[in-house]
Design an enzyme around this catalytic site. Structure first.
Site, PDB file in Angstrom:
ATOM      1  N   ARG A  55       8.375   6.348  -3.016  1.00 54.28           N
ATOM      2  CA  ARG A  55       8.354   6.692  -0.975  1.00 54.28           C
ATOM      3  C   ARG A  55       9.037   5.239  -0.795  1.00 54.28           C
ATOM      4  NH1 ARG A  55       6.290   7.375   3.140  1.00 54.28           N
ATOM      5  NH2 ARG A  55       5.066   5.348   3.609  1.00 54.28           N
ATOM      6  N   LYS A  83       0.581 -11.343  -2.275  1.00 55.91           N
ATOM      7  CA  LYS A  83       1.670 -10.426  -3.444  1.00 55.91           C
ATOM      8  C   LYS A  83       2.889 -10.478  -2.638  1.00 55.91           C
ATOM      9  CE  LYS A  83       2.770  -6.317  -5.624  1.00 55.91           C
ATOM     10  NZ  LYS A  83       4.164  -5.881  -5.420  1.00 55.91           N
ATOM     11  N   ASP A  99      -0.494  -6.791  -8.491  1.00 59.69           N
ATOM     12  CA  ASP A  99      -0.981  -5.961  -7.456  1.00 59.69           C
ATOM     13  C   ASP A  99      -1.727  -4.862  -8.579  1.00 59.69           C
ATOM     14  OD1 ASP A  99       0.666  -4.867  -9.840  1.00 59.69           O
ATOM     15  OD2 ASP A  99       1.126  -2.841  -9.177  1.00 59.69           O
ATOM     16  N   PRO A 114       3.236 -12.090  -9.026  1.00 59.15           N
ATOM     17  CA  PRO A 114       2.464 -10.851  -8.247  1.00 59.15           C
ATOM     18  C   PRO A 114       1.475  -9.791  -9.113  1.00 59.15           C
ATOM     19  CG  PRO A 114       5.559 -10.842  -8.673  1.00 59.15           C
ATOM     20  CD  PRO A 114       5.044 -11.518  -9.159  1.00 59.15           C
ATOM     21  N   ARG A 131       3.768   0.076   8.787  1.00 57.58           N
ATOM     22  CA  ARG A 131       4.513  -1.570   8.318  1.00 57.58           C
ATOM     23  C   ARG A 131       5.576  -1.383   9.488  1.00 57.58           C
ATOM     24  NH1 ARG A 131       3.702   2.050   4.877  1.00 57.58           N
ATOM     25  NH2 ARG A 131       2.017   1.810   3.365  1.00 57.58           N
ATOM     26  N   ASN A 147       0.489  -1.388  -0.323  1.00 56.53           N
ATOM     27  CA  ASN A 147      -0.280  -0.272   0.074  1.00 56.53           C
ATOM     28  C   ASN A 147       0.337   1.273  -0.320  1.00 56.53           C
ATOM     29  OD1 ASN A 147      -2.176   1.546   0.035  1.00 56.53           O
ATOM     30  ND2 ASN A 147      -2.766   1.433   2.528  1.00 56.53           N
TER      31      ASN A 147
END
Length: 291
Positions: A132, A227, A246, A244, A185, A127
């Site tokens: 970033r 994922k 996303d 994966p 996280r 997320n």
DNA sequence: GCCCAGGGTGTTT
DNA sequence: AAACACCATGGG
């Protein structure tokens, strides 16, 4: 092998053929988060070594390595020993709608990254967005990593810090991870680092076990879902069948412009997925969300 | 202010 | 099993 003299020290370099490969596209394709382009060179660190790569058509020069080091580390990292032409053929025969994407992203390889770095990077990725993620990983390396071999040549020292060991990260508090931008996280990183530092993550098992057992093992770790597990297996363990999904890949599968579902479960699904991801990211207008 | 990003966890239907 | 709130943070 050539050696150039900089600051009075010998700095080796290697030039190798790389027809069909694009260093820049590969390192910018969202599977790794540690490379920066500085005046035409891709600069970055993996396996504790800092290198700079410049590509001239069908060959590339890697500054900061020598023949032995290239053979031991970078040939595998860039996945130079795989027949990508044959795989593209296989993948597009399986899923013909993928032809545009496979052609567009033909220069992209799937990297062979360090498992621990891939694990941490993709836990951070959840997320989150790529700029970033890069910033956070950079801070981890800057604050907790060792200086990589070749460190002295880096324009920005942060480019040349090795990814931190589990032991190093295990000493960082959750609050500090938050200060570095990890957000919620941070708790996952803390647990993960302590588990890895304690030796309770069996990397050899994940590398060699049947794929579903490896998936299950990764997903048993808090913060790792479907994922992230696929990404870690694909990019960190060379499991090319992993796929994966996303939000971007999801969009592609839904629009059915490029296909992709036919790949799932096939031997090189992950490589097809990488073509798809690169194509989507460079052509977002073709995948506008419908109302 | 809202929506989004290489999602996952925990809880409620 | 499927839907949902919630999770930090920064950019558009």
């Amino acid at each position: 092998m050539m050696a150039t003299s900089v600051h009075g020290a010998e700095r080796p370099s290697v030039t190798v053929p790389c027809a069909g490969f694009s260093v820049r596209d590969t390192l910018n394709s969202g599977q790794c988060f540690r490379w920066v382009e500085r005046n035409g060179r891709m600069c970055g660190t993996a396996f504790g070594r800092y290198i700079e790569v410049v590509q001239n058509g069908d060959s590339m020069t890697i500054v900061g390595t020598d023949d032995d080091d290239y053979a031991a580390v970078w040939r595998g990292y860039f996945d130079m020993d795989r027949d990508y032409d044959a795989i593209r053929k296989t993948v597009t025969e399986l899923e013909p709608r993928l032809c545009d994407a496979a052609d567009y992203a033909a220069g992209v390889h799937v990297l062979g990254q360090e498992p621990w770095e891939a694990l941490c990077s993709f836990v951070i990725s959840q997320n989150n967005n790529i700029p970033r993620i890069r910033g956070i990983v950079r801070k981890l390396c800057l604050h907790c990593g060792e200086r990589a071999v070749g460190w002295a040549y880096a324009a920005d020292p942060a480019d040349a810090m090795a990814f931190p060991t589990a032991t190093a990260l295990a000493e960082v508090s959750e609050a500090t991870f938050r200060e570095w931008g990890c957000g919620y996280r941070a708790a996952y990183l803390t647990e993960l680092s302590r588990a890895a530092a304690a030796g309770s993550i069996d990397f050899d098992f994940i590398r060699t076990a049947p794929i579903d057992a490896a998936r299950k093992q990764l997903r048993s770790l808090k913060g790792i879902g479907p994922k992230v597990a696929e990404c870690v297996l694909l990019y960190g363990f060379g499991r090319m069948e992993c796929f994966p999904v996303d939000v971007w890949i999801r969009r592609a599968l839904e629009t059915e412009l490029t296909g992709g579902t036919a790949l799932i479960g096939s031997e090189y699904a992950g490589i097809g997925q990488q073509y798809l991801f690169e194509y989507i990211r460079q052509h977002p207008e073709k995948f506008v969300r419908k109302s």
